[in-house]
Design an enzyme around this catalytic site. Structure first.
Site, PDB file in Angstrom:
ATOM      1  N   GLU A 297       1.053 -35.649  61.697  1.00 54.22           N
ATOM      2  CA  GLU A 297      -0.174 -35.124  61.297  1.00 54.22           C
ATOM      3  C   GLU A 297      -0.020 -33.618  60.493  1.00 54.22           C
ATOM      4  O   GLU A 297      -0.470 -33.293  59.604  1.00 54.22           O
ATOM      5  CB  GLU A 297      -1.141 -34.603  62.388  1.00 54.22           C
ATOM      6  CG  GLU A 297      -2.538 -34.479  62.067  1.00 54.22           C
ATOM      7  CD  GLU A 297      -3.405 -34.153  63.499  1.00 54.22           C
ATOM      8  OE1 GLU A 297      -2.970 -34.432  64.537  1.00 54.22           O
ATOM      9  OE2 GLU A 297      -4.545 -33.827  63.135  1.00 54.22           O
TER      10      GLU A 297
ATOM     11  N   TRP B 189     -13.008 -40.935  58.860  1.00 55.40           N
ATOM     12  CA  TRP B 189     -13.248 -39.578  58.484  1.00 55.40           C
ATOM     13  C   TRP B 189     -13.510 -39.382  57.017  1.00 55.40           C
ATOM     14  O   TRP B 189     -12.705 -40.049  56.156  1.00 55.40           O
ATOM     15  CB  TRP B 189     -11.965 -38.492  58.822  1.00 55.40           C
ATOM     16  CG  TRP B 189     -12.341 -37.739  60.438  1.00 55.40           C
ATOM     17  CD1 TRP B 189     -12.883 -36.535  60.318  1.00 55.40           C
ATOM     18  CD2 TRP B 189     -12.509 -38.211  61.802  1.00 55.40           C
ATOM     19  NE1 TRP B 189     -12.972 -36.261  61.603  1.00 55.40           N
ATOM     20  CE2 TRP B 189     -12.734 -37.186  62.457  1.00 55.40           C
ATOM     21  CE3 TRP B 189     -11.919 -39.581  62.211  1.00 55.40           C
ATOM     22  CZ2 TRP B 189     -12.894 -37.198  63.742  1.00 55.40           C
ATOM     23  CZ3 TRP B 189     -12.156 -39.470  63.648  1.00 55.40           C
ATOM     24  CH2 TRP B 189     -12.648 -38.559  64.481  1.00 55.40           C
ATOM     25  N   SER B 190     -14.327 -38.383  56.665  1.00 61.57           N
ATOM     26  CA  SER B 190     -14.647 -38.367  55.255  1.00 61.57           C
ATOM     27  C   SER B 190     -13.448 -38.032  54.131  1.00 61.57           C
ATOM     28  O   SER B 190     -13.031 -38.979  53.614  1.00 61.57           O
ATOM     29  CB  SER B 190     -15.711 -37.266  54.945  1.00 61.57           C
ATOM     30  OG  SER B 190     -16.076 -37.065  53.726  1.00 61.57           O
ATOM     31  N   TRP B 191     -13.073 -36.685  54.415  1.00 60.65           N
ATOM     32  CA  TRP B 191     -11.967 -36.448  53.346  1.00 60.65           C
ATOM     33  C   TRP B 191     -10.582 -37.324  53.822  1.00 60.65           C
ATOM     34  O   TRP B 191      -9.747 -37.453  52.736  1.00 60.65           O
ATOM     35  CB  TRP B 191     -11.938 -34.918  53.246  1.00 60.65           C
ATOM     36  CG  TRP B 191     -11.032 -34.114  53.921  1.00 60.65           C
ATOM     37  CD1 TRP B 191     -10.786 -34.202  55.416  1.00 60.65           C
ATOM     38  CD2 TRP B 191     -10.417 -32.931  53.696  1.00 60.65           C
ATOM     39  NE1 TRP B 191     -10.140 -33.140  55.951  1.00 60.65           N
ATOM     40  CE2 TRP B 191      -9.913 -32.083  54.813  1.00 60.65           C
ATOM     41  CE3 TRP B 191     -10.049 -32.187  52.507  1.00 60.65           C
ATOM     42  CZ2 TRP B 191      -9.323 -31.184  54.872  1.00 60.65           C
ATOM     43  CZ3 TRP B 191      -9.374 -31.017  52.515  1.00 60.65           C
ATOM     44  CH2 TRP B 191      -8.787 -30.566  53.465  1.00 60.65           C
TER      45      TRP B 191
ATOM     46  N   ASP C 265     -10.022 -26.533  60.415  1.00 58.27           N
ATOM     47  CA  ASP C 265     -11.064 -26.336  61.291  1.00 58.27           C
ATOM     48  C   ASP C 265     -10.586 -24.869  62.160  1.00 58.27           C
ATOM     49  O   ASP C 265     -11.450 -24.407  62.455  1.00 58.27           O
ATOM     50  CB  ASP C 265     -10.880 -27.568  62.421  1.00 58.27           C
ATOM     51  CG  ASP C 265     -11.076 -28.767  61.869  1.00 58.27           C
ATOM     52  OD1 ASP C 265     -11.217 -28.985  60.619  1.00 58.27           O
ATOM     53  OD2 ASP C 265     -11.662 -29.782  62.604  1.00 58.27           O
TER      54      ASP C 265
ATOM     55  N   TYR D  76      -2.372 -25.970  65.162  1.00 53.59           N
ATOM     56  CA  TYR D  76      -3.643 -26.705  64.286  1.00 53.59           C
ATOM     57  C   TYR D  76      -4.085 -25.737  63.381  1.00 53.59           C
ATOM     58  O   TYR D  76      -5.023 -24.772  63.737  1.00 53.59           O
ATOM     59  CB  TYR D  76      -4.409 -27.153  65.282  1.00 53.59           C
ATOM     60  CG  TYR D  76      -5.621 -28.096  65.128  1.00 53.59           C
ATOM     61  CD1 TYR D  76      -5.637 -29.414  64.713  1.00 53.59           C
ATOM     62  CD2 TYR D  76      -6.839 -27.439  64.736  1.00 53.59           C
ATOM     63  CE1 TYR D  76      -6.735 -30.225  64.178  1.00 53.59           C
ATOM     64  CE2 TYR D  76      -8.024 -28.384  64.760  1.00 53.59           C
ATOM     65  CZ  TYR D  76      -7.877 -29.679  64.281  1.00 53.59           C
ATOM     66  OH  TYR D  76      -8.831 -30.207  63.905  1.00 53.59           O
ATOM     67  N   TRP D  77      -3.830 -25.817  61.983  1.00 55.45           N
ATOM     68  CA  TRP D  77      -4.605 -25.016  60.844  1.00 55.45           C
ATOM     69  C   TRP D  77      -4.287 -23.638  60.934  1.00 55.45           C
ATOM     70  O   TRP D  77      -4.915 -22.677  60.174  1.00 55.45           O
ATOM     71  CB  TRP D  77      -6.058 -25.474  60.626  1.00 55.45           C
ATOM     72  CG  TRP D  77      -6.068 -26.735  60.238  1.00 55.45           C
ATOM     73  CD1 TRP D  77      -6.623 -27.744  60.830  1.00 55.45           C
ATOM     74  CD2 TRP D  77      -5.901 -27.289  59.053  1.00 55.45           C
ATOM     75  NE1 TRP D  77      -6.795 -28.955  60.312  1.00 55.45           N
ATOM     76  CE2 TRP D  77      -6.470 -28.738  59.119  1.00 55.45           C
ATOM     77  CE3 TRP D  77      -5.110 -26.735  57.589  1.00 55.45           C
ATOM     78  CZ2 TRP D  77      -6.050 -29.497  57.883  1.00 55.45           C
ATOM     79  CZ3 TRP D  77      -5.095 -27.786  56.799  1.00 55.45           C
ATOM     80  CH2 TRP D  77      -5.531 -28.997  56.755  1.00 55.45           C
TER      81      TRP D  77
HETATM   82  C1  2M8 Z   1      -9.375 -32.784  62.132  1.00 57.95           C
HETATM   83  O1  2M8 Z   1     -10.524 -32.482  62.632  1.00 57.95           O
HETATM   84  C2  2M8 Z   1     -11.182 -33.098  63.698  1.00 57.95           C
HETATM   85  C3  2M8 Z   1     -12.653 -32.682  63.672  1.00 57.95           C
HETATM   86  O2  2M8 Z   1     -13.206 -33.315  62.179  1.00 57.95           O
HETATM   87  C4  2M8 Z   1     -10.862 -32.953  65.059  1.00 57.95           C
HETATM   88  O3  2M8 Z   1     -10.047 -32.057  65.238  1.00 57.95           O
HETATM   89  O4  2M8 Z   1     -11.355 -33.538  65.982  1.00 57.95           O
HETATM   90  C5  2M8 Z   1      -8.987 -31.819  61.067  1.00 57.95           C
HETATM   91  O5  2M8 Z   1      -7.407 -31.728  60.740  1.00 57.95           O
HETATM   92  C6  2M8 Z   1      -9.822 -32.462  59.884  1.00 57.95           C
HETATM   93  O6  2M8 Z   1      -9.358 -31.778  58.499  1.00 57.95           O
HETATM   94  C7  2M8 Z   1      -9.321 -34.033  59.628  1.00 57.95           C
HETATM   95  O7  2M8 Z   1     -10.266 -34.486  58.791  1.00 57.95           O
HETATM   96  C8  2M8 Z   1      -9.563 -34.780  61.079  1.00 57.95           C
HETATM   97  C9  2M8 Z   1      -9.119 -35.910  61.065  1.00 57.95           C
HETATM   98  O8  2M8 Z   1      -7.804 -36.253  60.399  1.00 57.95           O
HETATM   99  O9  2M8 Z   1      -9.138 -34.004  62.019  1.00 57.95           O
END
Ligand code: 2M8
Length: 445
Positions: free
Chosen positions: A414, A46-48, A185, A370-371
């Protein structure tokens, strides 16, 4: 007594156990080329996440931190975008949904690399910042490997993409076209714009995330259906930003603050490489002005998102509105207001665990989902940098101690419940381990 000993006595953090545990997580999640966020839930790159992972891994192996970023940039598109997922070809297609069969990157766009397969959306631009710190971890090895000269043009292309293809509002800020592009997200900030999106029918997809995480911690099926609809629409436009037919277009303060922090990092990299750093510094200054002018709400003491399609501000309360603390040249009055907000009743730094992802007093707040309320470790890392930078060392120390203690206590969860500190989502999570390792090192340096 050393700083480390003092820390472990005062806050009962077993520093050795923390360092050992975090290192193990990052070793276990290493695939040979890059690091997965979580073996089960997120089995690709994953990018960030990779940017935060590099920031932590550099303390174990600066070389591996370089590989992490090089591997991600190997998935960069010809138009400069860094995709939010680079799919590992060795992982079965069904292991994560939506996977390569859904995104169809190389089929849909000639700008996408032939390999690896990737998604078509992006994530916040923390990469230049991570690259700069990775270089500093071992400048000799970095120079020997020509790390910066190889990475710099790619990062410039990435920022160029954001400037030329994503300034959808024409106000000098980058826009996101999918909630997942924010990295936050499922934030309540997206509830208003998402209400206009027709969810994909529930029988049209099979969620994999619910196999690995509790349904109460994850987005609802309706929200998931809306994410898929938006992603499929963008894909069906062949990921062409010029078409401008997005169902979602938002200016997000976290995304743009990280872009500015990365502009500054690009300036530092350019200086080392004896290139002209002026354009990076000029862009950072212009974006800082645009961020303040367009997204700051002084009556609320925080930044907010703006919906470009409906030309209206989105509901305030996301922790994204505090992340601009990472911007170096913020006006002092704004810094003072952000600091008041972070310790006030909405975020309660020092009273709850880390910083909640959404306003604790809001009716949209959910403690485990989640978020929509829980605290995240990468967010805490970003706020820590902002607090240090803006001369709030006591608050920074509190956040740091919280992060170190809860990372270990939750087995590198997480995310966590701000009130109880209970872990949620995946465990042995890479950026949780990485941010803990980095903050451990920041105090002792
Ligand atoms: C979460 O996002 C992914 C989609 O990209 C998912 O829910 O399947 C988010 O917390 C995102 O910020 C994070 O980069 C990713 C992987 O940790 O998970």
């Amino acid at each position: 007594m050393t700083a480390q000993e003092e820390l472990s006595t005062r806050h009962k953090v077993d520093v050795d156990a923390l360092r050992r545990g975090a290192t193990e997580v990052l070793l276990r999640n290493w695939t040979g080329r890059s690091t997965v966020p979580s073996r089960a839930l997120y089995p690709h790159q994953w990018s960030w996440d990779s940017a935060f992972i590099a920031l932590g891994v550099r303390h174990i192996s600066p070389l591996r931190a370089q590989y992490e970023l090089e591997s991600l940039l190997g998935a960069q598109w010809a138009d400069g975008r860094i995709p939010h997922i680079a799919f590992n070809p060795d992982v079965p297609h069904g292991a994560y949904f939506p996977g390569p069969d859904f995104w169809q990157s190389s089929l849909r766009s000639s700008a996408a690399p032939a390999t690896p397969e990737t998604s078509g959306i992006i994530q916040p631009p923390v990469h230049a910042l991570a690259t700069w710190h990775t270089h500093l971890a071992d400048p000799v090895e970095s120079t020997r490997r020509h790390f910066l000269p190889r990475i710099y043009p790619r990062l410039v292309a990435w920022h160029h993409y954001l400037e030329k293809r994503r300034d959808l509002g024409g106000r000098g800020l980058a826009a996101i076209v999918h909630p997942w592009e924010s990295g936050m997200d499922n934030s309540p900030s997206w509830d208003a714009p998402l209400q206009w999106i027709d969810p994909w029918p529930r029988n049209g997809f099979r969620r994999r995330d619910l196999t690995h995480a509790a349904a109460a911690d994850r987005p609802t099926d309706t929200d998931y259906g809306r994410y898929l609809r938006l992603a499929a629409d963008y894909r069906d436009q062949n990921y062409d930003d010029g078409r401008n037919q997005n169902g979602f277009a938002v200016e997000d303060p976290c995304f743009n603050a990280l872009l500015i922090a990365s502009d500054h990092a690009l300036g530092q990299i350019a200086d080392i490489l004896r290139r002209d750093s002026t354009p990076h510094k000029t862009r950072a200054a212009a974006r800082t002005t645009a961020l303040v002018d367009s997204l700051y709400h002084s009556e609320a003491g925080m930044f907010g998102c703006r919906d470009l399609l409906h030309d209206s501000p989105l509901s305030l309360g996301s922790v994204a509105g505090l992340i601009p603390l990472i911007v170096p040249d913020l006006p002092g009055t704004i810094v003072a207001q952000l600091l008041a907000t972070i310790v006030g009743e909405r975020f309660r730094l020092g009273e709850v665990q880390l910083t909640p992802s959404f306003d604790l007093t809001s009716s949209s707040y959910e403690t485990g989902r989640y978020w929509r309320g829980p605290s995240w470790f990468n967010v805490a890392w970003l706020l820590y940098q902002g607090l240090v930078q803006h001369s709030a060392p006591e608050l920074a120390a509190v956040l740091r101690q919280d992060l170190l203690a809860t990372a270990l206590a939750t087995n590198f969860a997480e995310y966590l419940d701000p009130y109880t500190g209970e872990g949620h989502g995946a465990r042995n999570f890479s950026w949780t381990a990485a941010t803990a390792l980095d903050l451990l090192a920041q105090e002792t340096q």
